[in-house]
Write an enzyme that holds these catalytic residues in place. Structure first.
Site, short mmCIF file in Angstrom:
data_model
loop_
_atom_site.label_atom_id
_atom_site.label_comp_id
_atom_site.label_asym_id
_atom_site.label_seq_id
_atom_site.Cartn_x
_atom_site.Cartn_y
_atom_site.Cartn_z
CB SER A 1 -20.89 -19.06 10.53
OG SER A 1 -20.03 -18.09 11.08
CE LYS B 1 -22.77 -15.47 12.24
NZ LYS B 1 -21.46 -16.14 12.32
CB SER C 1 -21.28 -15.26 8.14
OG SER C 1 -21.36 -16.31 9.07
#
Length: 416
Positions: free
Chosen positions: A108, A111, A166
């Site tokens: 993640s 991101k 997340s």
């Protein structure tokens, strides 16, 4: 929305610095291989013998790269991350690195690139009603914030879901608002190219495990540095807790529930002590990637960025413990090491060569080793001002990275 707690730090002035000289790096001993369940050493995967040299020739070499001057502290012992980097967030000097261009699954932390790419194009007060199609493709086992079909959310709500929980569901809704997953992936790849994050190959915008989706500790640090130029990015990644919209029934007030940032160095969850001066940025964890984390912190006038990828020891807290240890070292080593490389400027702000010619992942180069708004400016950030709503500040002030290019490199229009 109720008060949000933020972890932010203090603004300092932007100053140009002399061009950085990259001296031959000292290759420190590699960390010991972690043991298996019977105490026997496990054979750790080896990094490529040759990696990208974007940012300096030493960064393309496997192993630890550091130039310790007299009086410099030793690097932390027992680091197990497959790749890591310590960099000055403003000057871009790389103080130490270990396999920093190794292309690994990012989880993640991808991101950060998603936000740095998409955030400037969507007004934060825009309201969107989620459709079934928006949620298509959210992978099984994904981290979720709790977005519901047929419910309305502001862009601001959705970004809090991305950074704090997340939430892959929030990523998919924002991607739909940006024109769809395919367009968003192309936008992210183009932005990575602009930032010279050339180890990065984007397959899914949320960082969900996908074949050939890779980045590197160097690239993730470069991306975080770009994101921290943006006020909204700083606010979201520095928010510890917030209220997120829940169910909405006719004739009743909208329900809200609290969400907490999964960055344990910020919240102190899991038995980790909150790190002094922490200001974000993003953590991740998947089967392929293991644990990944990029953190930004400030102590005094010094601002550091540290990325750690896939540590082998210590369980769920190891990525935070190793990041904290590297931050401690970086603050203690300030002025006592000779940089081994630099975080390069975006292409639009720089036309000089860095190391040997680098190839884009999209146009050749080494293959993977595992299954925006002001990026073209001179890099001077602005102070974080948040209108409306009380804020509980953990570290006081505002963390602003006043990104500086080495002397002689100029941004668009010849501005220094």
């Amino acid at each position: 929305m109720s008060a949000k707690k933020t972890a932010l730090t203090v603004l300092s002035a932007a100053l140009l610095v002399p061009a950085m000289l990259v001296a031959p790096a000292h290759a420190a001993p590699a960390p010991a291989a972690p043991a298996d369940g019977k105490g026997r050493p496990r054979k750790a995967p080896a990094p490529p013998a040759s990696m990208s040299t974007v940012g300096g020739a030493a960064l393309g070499q496997p192993g630890t790269q550091v130039n310790l001057l007299p009086g410099a502290p030793a690097l932390p012992a027992n680091l197990t991350g497959r790749s890591w980097i310590v960099a000055d967030a403003e000057s871009g000097e790389v103080l130490a690195a270990y396999n920093s261009h190794w292309r690994l699954p990012p989880a993640s932390t991808m991101k950060m690139l998603f936000a740095d790419t998409v955030l400037p194009s969507l007004p934060k007060d825009q309201v969107h009603k989620v459709t079934d199609q928006d949620m298509d493709g959210v992978g099984p086992g994904s981290s979720l914030v709790g977005v519901k079909e047929d419910h309305e959310y502001t862009v601001h709500d959705l970004w809090l879901g991305v950074f704090l929980k997340s939430g892959n569901d929030a990523v998919h809704v924002l991607s739909a608002m940006n024109g769809g997953i395919d367009k968003t992936v192309k936008d992210m790849q183009a932005h990575a190219e602009e930032l010279q994050a050339l180890d990065t190959h984007v397959v899914s915008p949320d960082g969900y495990d996908a074949p050939e989706q890779v980045s590197s500790a160097y690239d993730l640090t470069l991306i975080a540095r770009s994101g921290l130029q943006k006020q909204d990015f700083r606010e979201y990644c520095g928010t510890a807790t917030a209220q997120f919209p829940g169910r909405q029934e006719a004739g009743k007030p909208r329900e809200f529930f609290e969400i907490q940032n999964t960055n344990r160095l910020m919240t102190g969850a899991g038995g980790i002590s909150p790190y002094k001066g922490i200001a974000g940025v993003k953590n991740g964890n998947t089967t392929m990637a293991g644990a990944t984390f990029t953190g930004a912190a400030q102590q005094g006038d010094r601002k550091l960025l540290v990325t750690v990828m896939n540590p082998d020891g210590g369980g769920a807290n190891s990525v935070y413990e190793e990041t904290a240890a590297l931050l401690d070292w970086g603050f203690a080593a300030a002025g006592k090491v000779r940089p081994v490389g630099e975080l390069v400027p975006p292409k639009s702000a720089d036309t000089t060569s860095h190391g040997s010619p680098a190839q884009s992942h999209e146009n050749g180069g080494n293959g993977p080793t595992a299954a925006g708004d002001d990026s073209g400016s001179s890099g001077v950030g602005t102070a974080l001002g948040i209108a409306g709503g009380a804020l509980a500040v953990l570290a006081g002030g505002a963390f602003v990275v006043n990104r500086r290019w080495p002397r002689g490199r100029r941004g668009p229009g010849g501005r220094p």
